[in-house]
Design a protein around this motif. Structure first.
Motif, PDB file in Angstrom:
ATOM      1  N   ASN A   1     -62.540  37.338   6.254  1.00 43.78           N
ATOM      2  CA  ASN A   1     -63.098  36.658   4.754  1.00 43.78           C
ATOM      3  C   ASN A   1     -62.327  36.939   3.891  1.00 43.78           C
ATOM      4  O   ASN A   1     -63.159  37.513   2.955  1.00 43.78           O
ATOM      5  CB  ASN A   1     -64.475  37.244   5.217  1.00 43.78           C
ATOM      6  CG  ASN A   1     -65.347  36.878   6.444  1.00 43.78           C
ATOM      7  OD1 ASN A   1     -64.910  35.961   7.047  1.00 43.78           O
ATOM      8  ND2 ASN A   1     -66.250  37.960   6.594  1.00 43.78           N
ATOM      9  N   GLY A   2     -61.294  36.590   4.340  1.00 43.29           N
ATOM     10  CA  GLY A   2     -59.922  36.333   3.207  1.00 43.29           C
ATOM     11  C   GLY A   2     -59.317  38.101   2.748  1.00 43.29           C
ATOM     12  O   GLY A   2     -58.529  38.288   2.313  1.00 43.29           O
TER      13      GLY A   2
ATOM     14  N   GLU B   1     -70.667  36.643   7.766  1.00 49.77           N
ATOM     15  CA  GLU B   1     -70.606  37.387   6.552  1.00 49.77           C
ATOM     16  C   GLU B   1     -69.422  36.494   5.356  1.00 49.77           C
ATOM     17  O   GLU B   1     -69.866  36.665   3.947  1.00 49.77           O
ATOM     18  CB  GLU B   1     -69.940  39.032   5.877  1.00 49.77           C
ATOM     19  CG  GLU B   1     -70.383  39.988   6.964  1.00 49.77           C
ATOM     20  CD  GLU B   1     -70.948  40.150   8.530  1.00 49.77           C
ATOM     21  OE1 GLU B   1     -69.756  39.228   9.037  1.00 49.77           O
ATOM     22  OE2 GLU B   1     -70.891  40.690   9.575  1.00 49.77           O
ATOM     23  N   GLY B   2     -68.774  36.213   5.635  1.00 49.27           N
ATOM     24  CA  GLY B   2     -68.181  35.067   4.834  1.00 49.27           C
ATOM     25  C   GLY B   2     -68.552  33.371   4.319  1.00 49.27           C
ATOM     26  O   GLY B   2     -67.570  33.167   3.935  1.00 49.27           O
ATOM     27  N   LEU B   3     -69.237  33.619   4.972  1.00 46.69           N
ATOM     28  CA  LEU B   3     -69.999  32.068   4.411  1.00 46.69           C
ATOM     29  C   LEU B   3     -71.149  31.969   3.436  1.00 46.69           C
ATOM     30  O   LEU B   3     -70.523  31.378   2.911  1.00 46.69           O
ATOM     31  CB  LEU B   3     -71.472  31.716   5.453  1.00 46.69           C
ATOM     32  CG  LEU B   3     -71.370  30.729   6.912  1.00 46.69           C
ATOM     33  CD1 LEU B   3     -72.497  30.913   7.197  1.00 46.69           C
ATOM     34  CD2 LEU B   3     -70.461  30.266   7.036  1.00 46.69           C
ATOM     35  N   ALA B   4     -71.276  32.804   2.958  1.00 44.77           N
ATOM     36  CA  ALA B   4     -72.295  32.666   0.877  1.00 44.77           C
ATOM     37  C   ALA B   4     -70.626  32.848   0.840  1.00 44.77           C
ATOM     38  O   ALA B   4     -70.122  33.736   0.475  1.00 44.77           O
ATOM     39  CB  ALA B   4     -73.057  33.956   0.562  1.00 44.77           C
TER      40      ALA B   4
ATOM     41  N   LEU C   1     -75.576  31.013  -1.545  1.00 45.93           N
ATOM     42  CA  LEU C   1     -75.569  30.868   0.187  1.00 45.93           C
ATOM     43  C   LEU C   1     -75.323  29.367   0.217  1.00 45.93           C
ATOM     44  O   LEU C   1     -75.069  28.350  -0.335  1.00 45.93           O
ATOM     45  CB  LEU C   1     -77.125  30.573   0.687  1.00 45.93           C
ATOM     46  CG  LEU C   1     -78.090  31.702   0.794  1.00 45.93           C
ATOM     47  CD1 LEU C   1     -79.502  31.371   1.673  1.00 45.93           C
ATOM     48  CD2 LEU C   1     -77.315  33.236   1.091  1.00 45.93           C
ATOM     49  N   ASP C   2     -74.758  29.359   1.528  1.00 44.91           N
ATOM     50  CA  ASP C   2     -73.679  28.132   1.949  1.00 44.91           C
ATOM     51  C   ASP C   2     -74.792  27.318   2.497  1.00 44.91           C
ATOM     52  O   ASP C   2     -76.232  27.639   2.408  1.00 44.91           O
ATOM     53  CB  ASP C   2     -73.044  28.579   3.784  1.00 44.91           C
ATOM     54  CG  ASP C   2     -72.292  27.050   3.675  1.00 44.91           C
ATOM     55  OD1 ASP C   2     -71.253  26.773   3.639  1.00 44.91           O
ATOM     56  OD2 ASP C   2     -72.558  26.555   4.165  1.00 44.91           O
TER      57      ASP C   2
ATOM     58  N   GLY D   1     -75.258  17.281   0.584  1.00 42.80           N
ATOM     59  CA  GLY D   1     -74.041  16.945   0.744  1.00 42.80           C
ATOM     60  C   GLY D   1     -72.842  17.545   1.071  1.00 42.80           C
ATOM     61  O   GLY D   1     -73.210  18.269   1.850  1.00 42.80           O
ATOM     62  N   THR D   2     -71.697  17.922   0.503  1.00 45.46           N
ATOM     63  CA  THR D   2     -70.743  18.182   1.290  1.00 45.46           C
ATOM     64  C   THR D   2     -69.646  18.503  -0.135  1.00 45.46           C
ATOM     65  O   THR D   2     -68.709  18.858   0.195  1.00 45.46           O
ATOM     66  CB  THR D   2     -69.621  17.089   0.996  1.00 45.46           C
ATOM     67  OG1 THR D   2     -69.454  15.719   0.328  1.00 45.46           O
ATOM     68  CG2 THR D   2     -69.781  15.939   2.352  1.00 45.46           C
ATOM     69  N   GLU D   3     -70.616  19.936  -0.436  1.00 43.72           N
ATOM     70  CA  GLU D   3     -69.682  21.461  -1.809  1.00 43.72           C
ATOM     71  C   GLU D   3     -69.746  22.150   0.438  1.00 43.72           C
ATOM     72  O   GLU D   3     -70.602  23.004  -0.205  1.00 43.72           O
ATOM     73  CB  GLU D   3     -71.547  21.361  -2.547  1.00 43.72           C
ATOM     74  CG  GLU D   3     -71.876  20.876  -3.141  1.00 43.72           C
ATOM     75  CD  GLU D   3     -73.217  20.922  -3.497  1.00 43.72           C
ATOM     76  OE1 GLU D   3     -73.624  22.205  -3.793  1.00 43.72           O
ATOM     77  OE2 GLU D   3     -74.654  20.786  -3.179  1.00 43.72           O
ATOM     78  N   VAL D   4     -68.545  21.331   0.677  1.00 44.29           N
ATOM     79  CA  VAL D   4     -67.764  22.135   1.852  1.00 44.29           C
ATOM     80  C   VAL D   4     -67.199  23.878   1.686  1.00 44.29           C
ATOM     81  O   VAL D   4     -66.400  23.528   0.681  1.00 44.29           O
ATOM     82  CB  VAL D   4     -66.607  21.683   2.487  1.00 44.29           C
ATOM     83  CG1 VAL D   4     -66.179  22.266   3.071  1.00 44.29           C
ATOM     84  CG2 VAL D   4     -68.014  20.658   3.303  1.00 44.29           C
TER      85      VAL D   4
END
Lengths: 158, 293
Positions: free
Chosen positions: A8-9, A75-78, A83-84, A152-155
């Protein structure tokens, strides 16, 4: 042996036995217990994480194989408190009951939407076909992913 | 926490090139196993069905991850992931049998990790690509300390979980000639999505007009030696591509295989499937060769 894995970076360096599985490295060494540990035979899919940007079953990957590579967990999604859309979809559409399969489902769903922003119901079902849910009958999981797609696609690619 | 399944102790070596992999395999000899996707080997190590002293990890060998056309030969690198074989338009154009097979191998997440070379070398008697590569008469390219050798896939497997790849050697590529007039297909029956086959059949045909100029049939999970059905192929060569001929080829294929009963079904059912799936695969292969499917 000593390994360094970017999760997660963040870079993490640890001494591990070669036989340590990635799922246990994440949970027990790094305390990232969002990734669940289930069947241990790469059938159930609760342990899905991304390895170099691709979903894999982390009970069948050795931690040493991730040395020098990047891992993304639930844990790296949000993004901070935001939130994602996939996580929000699971909340709004009741995509979980017990929650055991949810982290793996969401990691695969995020990957699917990154590659196919408007998947059909069949495409969603195919994408999660290697992951078991014993609560929802999959119906609400599919709705959750569709909700995230329509949102939408705020990926969030990391 | 409940009991964890983890492998027994082993030494881990990561190869950074094919030459390095060969050096590591030479160093460890017969005590080493190559690990690629690991989706068969790691579960077997957890269960102590495999207990290598050393694992040589070849996942970083990007040089072995490719699908390309070399002249009129389709070449698939050993580290090609299942997902990449399935996504390859070249494969779909020349040998749709591999797309048929890949759609029913495990599940999408496992296919992200598992590899073509790993599948062949694991040599599980129910493995799908082994039958598909046998059907199209592919050759395995094996590198070792003494150079490169090519082994027909139909001679590659020497028994359950056994291949001709010797300690110190590495499967690097699988090659299939592309010939005009061809069509191919794969048919599998499984108990549930993503399972190993109860039985499966792959077929390739090359037509000259309405005559079958050449044919290949691969079978998996039914006790066919080398995943291959040579008698049925022999019957097809030079025959008219009519449905009754395809049905007879299925009958011959079923007659010659020797499935064993297990949790996936009784032997007579598997024998029946071997015949029926051979016929279905042949029908689809012929239709594709004619450009009507």
């Amino acid at each position: 042996m000593q390994i360094t894995v970017t999760v997660n970076g963040d870079e993490h360096t640890a001494d591990v036995e070669p036989r340590l599985l990635l799922v246990h490295f994440l949970r027990d060494k790094l305390g990232l217990t969002g990734t669940h540990w289930g069947c241990d035979t790469s059938n159930c899919g609760v342990c899905v994480v991304w390895l170099d940007g691709t979903p894999v079953k982390s009970c069948t990957v050795l931690a040493v194989m991730a040395d020098g590579h990047t891992v993304r967990t639930v844990e790296g999604l949000a993004d901070g408190a935001a939130l994602d859309p996939v996580q929000e979809g699971f909340v709004r559409c009741h995509g979980l009951q017990c929650g055991f399969c949810t982290p793996g489902m969401m990691m695969t769903a995020r990957w699917l939407l990154d590659h196919n922003p408007d998947p059909s119901e069949d495409e969603i079902r195919e994408a999660i076909s290697g992951q078991s849910c014993r609560c929802t009958g999959y119906e609400n999981i599919v709705r959750s992913v569709r909700w995230a797609a329509s949102r939408g696609t705020e990926v969030s690619a990391s | 926490m409940g009991p964890m399944q983890v492998p027994a102790h082993f030494e881990y070596e990561r190869a950074t090139s094919v030459d390095h992999a060969l050096a590591l395999l030479a160093k460890w000899g017969s005590e080493a196993r190559v690990v690629a996707g690991g989706h068969s080997l790691i579960p077997m190590m957890k269960l102590r069905l495999a207990r290598p002293e050393a694992l040589v990890d070849i996942n970083d060998l990007e040089e072995l991850a490719y699908v390309r056309l070399d002249g009129d030969v389709l070449a698939v690198g050993a580290m090609t992931r299942h997902a990449d074989l399935l996504a390859s338009p070249l494969v779909g154009e020349h040998y749709p049998i591999f797309h048929d097979a890949e759609r029913v191998i495990a599940d999408p997440v496992v296919r992200n990790r598992g590899t073509v070379g790993g599948s062949l070398c694991q040599a599980d008697p129910s493995e799908d690509l082994s039958a598909a590569f046998a059907a199209v008469d592919a050759a395995a390219v094996v590198r070792g300390p003494d150079g490169v050798r090519r082994v027909p896939v139909r001679e590659f497997h020497t028994g359950p979980y056994e291949t001709v790849v010797a300690p110190g050697e590495l499967l690097v590529e699988v090659v299939v000639p592309v010939r005009p007039g061809g069509g191919s297909a794969y048919e599998k029956v499984e108990r549930r999505v993503g399972d190993w086959a109860v039985a499966a059949a792959g077929a390739a045909v090359w037509l000259a007009g309405d005559t079958i100029a050449d044919a290949g049939i691969g079978l998996t999970a039914v006790g066919a030696a080398h995943f291959h059905a040579p008698a049925a192929e022999e019957f097809l060569r030079g025959s008219a591509a009519t449905d009754s001929v395809l049905v007879e080829a299925g009958r011959i294929a079923a007659e010659r295989c020797e499935p064993v009963a297990d949790q996936r079904g009784p032997a007579d059912y598997k024998k029946h499937l071997a015949g029926e799936l051979t016929v279905r695969a042949l029908r689809r292969a012929v239709a594709r060769a004619r450009g009507v499917a």
